[in-house]
Structures are given as C-alpha cells and as structure tokens.
Motif scaffolding. Structure first.
Motif, PDB file in Angstrom:
ATOM      1  N   PHE A 102      -8.388 -11.212   5.016  1.00 49.65           N
ATOM      2  CA  PHE A 102      -9.477 -10.331   4.210  1.00 49.65           C
ATOM      3  C   PHE A 102     -10.968 -10.756   4.345  1.00 49.65           C
ATOM      4  O   PHE A 102     -11.883 -10.013   4.453  1.00 49.65           O
ATOM      5  CB  PHE A 102      -8.926 -10.333   2.763  1.00 49.65           C
ATOM      6  CG  PHE A 102      -7.428  -9.849   2.563  1.00 49.65           C
ATOM      7  CD1 PHE A 102      -7.418  -8.608   2.934  1.00 49.65           C
ATOM      8  CD2 PHE A 102      -6.331 -10.520   2.531  1.00 49.65           C
ATOM      9  CE1 PHE A 102      -6.153  -8.044   2.436  1.00 49.65           C
ATOM     10  CE2 PHE A 102      -5.251 -10.109   2.261  1.00 49.65           C
ATOM     11  CZ  PHE A 102      -4.851  -8.737   2.348  1.00 49.65           C
ATOM     12  N   ARG A 103     -10.879 -12.217   4.509  1.00 48.76           N
ATOM     13  CA  ARG A 103     -12.232 -12.565   4.491  1.00 48.76           C
ATOM     14  C   ARG A 103     -12.890 -12.390   5.739  1.00 48.76           C
ATOM     15  O   ARG A 103     -14.400 -12.293   6.025  1.00 48.76           O
ATOM     16  CB  ARG A 103     -12.248 -14.252   4.244  1.00 48.76           C
ATOM     17  CG  ARG A 103     -11.589 -14.827   2.887  1.00 48.76           C
ATOM     18  CD  ARG A 103     -11.958 -16.328   2.817  1.00 48.76           C
ATOM     19  NE  ARG A 103     -11.334 -17.052   3.843  1.00 48.76           N
ATOM     20  CZ  ARG A 103      -9.937 -17.425   3.818  1.00 48.76           C
ATOM     21  NH1 ARG A 103      -9.401 -17.225   2.383  1.00 48.76           N
ATOM     22  NH2 ARG A 103      -9.723 -18.260   4.815  1.00 48.76           N
ATOM     23  N   GLY A 104     -12.247 -12.234   6.892  1.00 45.48           N
ATOM     24  CA  GLY A 104     -12.737 -12.016   8.048  1.00 45.48           C
ATOM     25  C   GLY A 104     -12.834 -10.543   8.678  1.00 45.48           C
ATOM     26  O   GLY A 104     -13.396 -10.213   9.839  1.00 45.48           O
ATOM     27  N   SER A 105     -12.414  -9.634   7.597  1.00 47.40           N
ATOM     28  CA  SER A 105     -12.420  -8.168   7.869  1.00 47.40           C
ATOM     29  C   SER A 105     -13.828  -7.872   8.086  1.00 47.40           C
ATOM     30  O   SER A 105     -15.068  -7.953   7.391  1.00 47.40           O
ATOM     31  CB  SER A 105     -11.897  -7.500   6.901  1.00 47.40           C
ATOM     32  OG  SER A 105     -12.137  -6.049   7.169  1.00 47.40           O
ATOM     33  N   THR A 106     -14.215  -6.826   9.312  1.00 47.30           N
ATOM     34  CA  THR A 106     -15.311  -6.257   9.553  1.00 47.30           C
ATOM     35  C   THR A 106     -15.761  -5.260   8.690  1.00 47.30           C
ATOM     36  O   THR A 106     -16.911  -4.534   8.558  1.00 47.30           O
ATOM     37  CB  THR A 106     -15.546  -5.769  11.116  1.00 47.30           C
ATOM     38  OG1 THR A 106     -14.437  -5.018  11.123  1.00 47.30           O
ATOM     39  CG2 THR A 106     -15.306  -7.105  12.082  1.00 47.30           C
ATOM     40  N   ALA A 107     -14.708  -4.562   7.894  1.00 51.35           N
ATOM     41  CA  ALA A 107     -14.772  -3.648   6.842  1.00 51.35           C
ATOM     42  C   ALA A 107     -15.195  -3.963   5.487  1.00 51.35           C
ATOM     43  O   ALA A 107     -15.665  -3.007   4.858  1.00 51.35           O
ATOM     44  CB  ALA A 107     -13.538  -2.857   6.580  1.00 51.35           C
ATOM     45  N   VAL A 114     -12.542  -2.615   0.557  1.00 54.63           N
ATOM     46  CA  VAL A 114     -11.664  -1.765   0.011  1.00 54.63           C
ATOM     47  C   VAL A 114     -10.812  -1.677   1.172  1.00 54.63           C
ATOM     48  O   VAL A 114     -11.076  -1.159   2.486  1.00 54.63           O
ATOM     49  CB  VAL A 114     -12.536  -0.455  -0.281  1.00 54.63           C
ATOM     50  CG1 VAL A 114     -11.475   0.702  -0.830  1.00 54.63           C
ATOM     51  CG2 VAL A 114     -13.450  -0.616  -1.323  1.00 54.63           C
ATOM     52  N   VAL A 115      -9.444  -1.486   0.907  1.00 53.12           N
ATOM     53  CA  VAL A 115      -8.325  -1.564   1.893  1.00 53.12           C
ATOM     54  C   VAL A 115      -7.622  -0.069   1.599  1.00 53.12           C
ATOM     55  O   VAL A 115      -7.587   0.409   0.564  1.00 53.12           O
ATOM     56  CB  VAL A 115      -7.561  -2.626   1.850  1.00 53.12           C
ATOM     57  CG1 VAL A 115      -8.106  -3.884   2.304  1.00 53.12           C
ATOM     58  CG2 VAL A 115      -6.629  -2.863   0.739  1.00 53.12           C
ATOM     59  N   ASP A 116      -7.264   0.540   2.588  1.00 53.74           N
ATOM     60  CA  ASP A 116      -6.559   1.978   2.516  1.00 53.74           C
ATOM     61  C   ASP A 116      -5.131   1.492   2.124  1.00 53.74           C
ATOM     62  O   ASP A 116      -4.142   1.632   2.991  1.00 53.74           O
ATOM     63  CB  ASP A 116      -6.569   2.642   3.805  1.00 53.74           C
ATOM     64  CG  ASP A 116      -6.044   3.983   3.733  1.00 53.74           C
ATOM     65  OD1 ASP A 116      -5.853   4.487   2.707  1.00 53.74           O
ATOM     66  OD2 ASP A 116      -5.971   4.904   4.732  1.00 53.74           O
ATOM     67  N   ASP A 117      -4.854   1.745   0.856  1.00 53.68           N
ATOM     68  CA  ASP A 117      -3.296   1.390   0.392  1.00 53.68           C
ATOM     69  C   ASP A 117      -3.292   2.389  -0.924  1.00 53.68           C
ATOM     70  O   ASP A 117      -4.369   2.157  -1.652  1.00 53.68           O
ATOM     71  CB  ASP A 117      -3.250   0.022   0.097  1.00 53.68           C
ATOM     72  CG  ASP A 117      -1.812  -0.407  -0.326  1.00 53.68           C
ATOM     73  OD1 ASP A 117      -1.104   0.619  -0.675  1.00 53.68           O
ATOM     74  OD2 ASP A 117      -1.228  -1.467   0.209  1.00 53.68           O
ATOM     75  N   GLY A 118      -2.344   3.217  -1.046  1.00 51.10           N
ATOM     76  CA  GLY A 118      -2.256   4.108  -2.177  1.00 51.10           C
ATOM     77  C   GLY A 118      -1.697   3.095  -3.495  1.00 51.10           C
ATOM     78  O   GLY A 118      -1.879   3.627  -4.472  1.00 51.10           O
ATOM     79  N   THR A 119      -1.186   1.908  -3.293  1.00 50.87           N
ATOM     80  CA  THR A 119      -0.897   1.021  -4.288  1.00 50.87           C
ATOM     81  C   THR A 119      -1.803   0.557  -5.208  1.00 50.87           C
ATOM     82  O   THR A 119      -3.056  -0.174  -4.645  1.00 50.87           O
ATOM     83  CB  THR A 119       0.107  -0.107  -4.065  1.00 50.87           C
ATOM     84  OG1 THR A 119       0.960   0.419  -3.084  1.00 50.87           O
ATOM     85  CG2 THR A 119       0.762  -1.017  -5.236  1.00 50.87           C
ATOM     86  N   PRO A 120      -2.200   0.924  -6.570  1.00 51.13           N
ATOM     87  CA  PRO A 120      -3.462   0.298  -7.233  1.00 51.13           C
ATOM     88  C   PRO A 120      -3.304  -1.319  -7.333  1.00 51.13           C
ATOM     89  O   PRO A 120      -2.345  -1.949  -7.839  1.00 51.13           O
ATOM     90  CB  PRO A 120      -3.359   1.031  -8.470  1.00 51.13           C
ATOM     91  CG  PRO A 120      -1.973   1.244  -8.603  1.00 51.13           C
ATOM     92  CD  PRO A 120      -1.344   1.627  -7.248  1.00 51.13           C
ATOM     93  N   ASP A 121      -4.426  -1.951  -6.924  1.00 41.00           N
ATOM     94  CA  ASP A 121      -4.337  -3.351  -6.973  1.00 41.00           C
ATOM     95  C   ASP A 121      -5.792  -3.963  -6.808  1.00 41.00           C
ATOM     96  O   ASP A 121      -6.497  -3.130  -6.083  1.00 41.00           O
ATOM     97  CB  ASP A 121      -3.527  -3.884  -5.614  1.00 41.00           C
ATOM     98  CG  ASP A 121      -2.931  -5.211  -6.157  1.00 41.00           C
ATOM     99  OD1 ASP A 121      -3.154  -5.849  -7.210  1.00 41.00           O
ATOM    100  OD2 ASP A 121      -2.009  -5.873  -5.419  1.00 41.00           O
TER     101      ASP A 121
END
Length: 293
Positions: A102-107, A114-121
């Motif tokens: 997560f820390r190194g993500s270019t997004a 923000v990650v593409d996941d339907g689970t609210p978290d």
C-alpha cells in the motif's frame, strides 16, 4: 522478608491495577489513556520479568529444594514470555513489510490510497510513507462529509503513532499473560483518541459515519468472524461518547495514584536489576549481597 516483598511487589501491583482497568479508562482522557496504559503495561512486564530473573539469581547463590522449585517456575515463565514476545515481534515485522504494497502504490494521492474493492473498509498503514487506505465500497456508501470524517480519523492514528502504543501493550501481554487485558484498553483508547482528533466541531458527522461503516462492515463479513461482537460493542461506546461532551481533564486522584505506582515499579526494577547484576557479574570489590543480605 525484604527480598520477598521486593520480588512480589511488581506482581501485586500488576494484578491490582489490571483489575479496575475500566476505571482507569474513565479517569483519563483518551489521549492520556492510550499512552499511560501502554507505558504501564510495558513497565509491569519488565518489572515482573526482572523479578523472575532475580528469583533465579538468588536461588543460584543459595539453592534449597523450595528455592529450586521457584527458580524452575520463574525460568519457565521467562522462557515462555521470551518465545511469545519473539513471535509477536516477528508478526509485527511481517505486517510492516506487507504494508509496503500500500505504501509503495503508484495509485496513491498524497497520503490517501483508494483501492477497487466493494467491501467497505478503511485503515491506516504505518511506516515510512504511511498511507490511509479506503475502498471504493466505502467511498460509495458514505456522503462527502462522512467520508472526510473517517479519513481524518485514520490520519489521526498515523499522526499520533497509535500503532506504537498498541504494539507496546501487545508485547507486554506476550511477556506476561496477566496483562492480557491491557492491549484491548490501549486499542479502544487509540480509537477514541482518533475520534476526538477527527471529530472537529460537528461530532455528529463522525458518529454517524462510524455507525454506518460498522453496519456495512458487519454485513459484508462472514458470520464466523470472531472479532465482530467485540468490535460492534466498541463502536456503540465510541458513538455514544461522540454524542456526549468532549473529555475533560484527567482526574487528579488518578494521576497521583498512577504516578505513585510508576515510581514504585521503576524503583523496584532498578533494585532487582542491580540484584541480578551483582549475582551474575559482580563489580570489582563489591559484595554479592550488597543489595539484599
């Protein structure tokens, strides 16, 4: 008698303070609670460990059947605690390494990912380049004000370095199982502290966001998730607290009582450490019974 009182003191204090933990939580503000509880838990763990080491050192100098039995118990306690603590530290290190995804993500955009996941978290990932991670499921479920409040909450965790205090309390519980209740107190105090830091002028917005997020997370997880019951109870308490007034100053009697406990425990650690050093590696010209005859 003096030696026995010194060796039993940290155990007695650890048990005496661990029993009324809820009173400790109510007597201090969340910011005080998270730091004080983590520090005291770690201090008790070190004090009881040094007490056990002192028992072994004393018995080695003058072994008796009863003393040998006590030394075996003390040694078993120390060895088991060290194994548990090592496992905990390895798990913490592995978790920190896993956070690089997560820390190194270019997004990421600044400190938000923000990650593409339907689970609210939503959660905070500590470490160098710390980041707040939220899912698209949570983004879609909350309005702008609620979403902003939850992001502020996660950022507050990172700014206050709550993860360090939680890890300290969990390490203390690994060293001494009598302190098993302290990590939960520290975790809850950390959540309450983050709530207060994030609430701003409109505490109702964060309260509403917490309640909605908790309901959505509960509905999206399998029923075998064992932590849901405790988490739900904690959220109810947090929401209720946000509907009440801001925490006031710590109560004077609680500050004085905790200060006295800390002073006595630190003094005990100093004496037992010196005792162990005198038995294991005596200083030149110093009697091995200089501390306790």
């Amino acid at each position: 008698m003096t030696a026995m009182a010194m060796l039993l003191a940290p155990w007695a204090l650890a048990v005496a303070v661990s029993v009324p933990l809820q009173r400790l939580e109510r007597a201090f503000t969340p910011a005080w609670s998270v730091r004080l509880a983590a520090g005291m838990a770690l201090l008790f763990a070190v004090a009881t460990a040094m007490s056990s080491a002192a028992v072994i050192a004393l018995v080695a100098e003058d072994p008796t059947p009863v003393g040998i039995g006590l030394a075996v118990l003390a040694g078993t306690f120390l060895a088991a605690g060290c194994v548990r603590a090592t496992r905990h530290l390895l798990r913490a290190a592995a978790s920190l390494r896993a956070g690089k995804v997560f820390r190194g993500s270019t997004a990421r955009r600044g400190d938000l990912l923000v990650v593409d996941d339907g689970t609210p978290d939503a959660f905070a990932v500590p470490g160098r380049g710390a980041v707040v991670v939220v899912t698209t499921g949570l983004c879609a479920a909350l309005d702008r004000a609620e979403f902003a409040a939850l992001v502020r909450h996660e950022r507050a965790h990172l700014r206050a370095r709550h993860y360090l205090y939680v890890q300290a309390a969990e390490l203390a519980a690994a060293l001494n199982p009598l302190l098993a209740g302290w990590p939960r107190l520290v975790r809850f105090a950390a959540e309450r502290d983050a709530d207060e830091r994030a609430a701003g002028d409109d505490r109702a917005v964060l309260a509403r966001a917490l309640a909605r997020a908790a309901l959505m997370c509960a509905g999206s997880r399998p029923p075998e998730a064992a932590t849901l019951g405790a988490a739900a109870g904690d959220v109810v308490r947090r929401v209720s607290a946000l509907h009440g007034p801001r925490p006031g100053r710590p109560r004077r009697w609680a500050v004085l009582a905790c200060a006295a406990v800390v002073v006595v425990t630190v003094a005990d650690v100093g004496v037992t450490t010196d005792l162990v050093q005198d038995r294991v590696v005596p200083e030149e010209g110093e009697s091995s019974v200089v501390v306790i005859g």
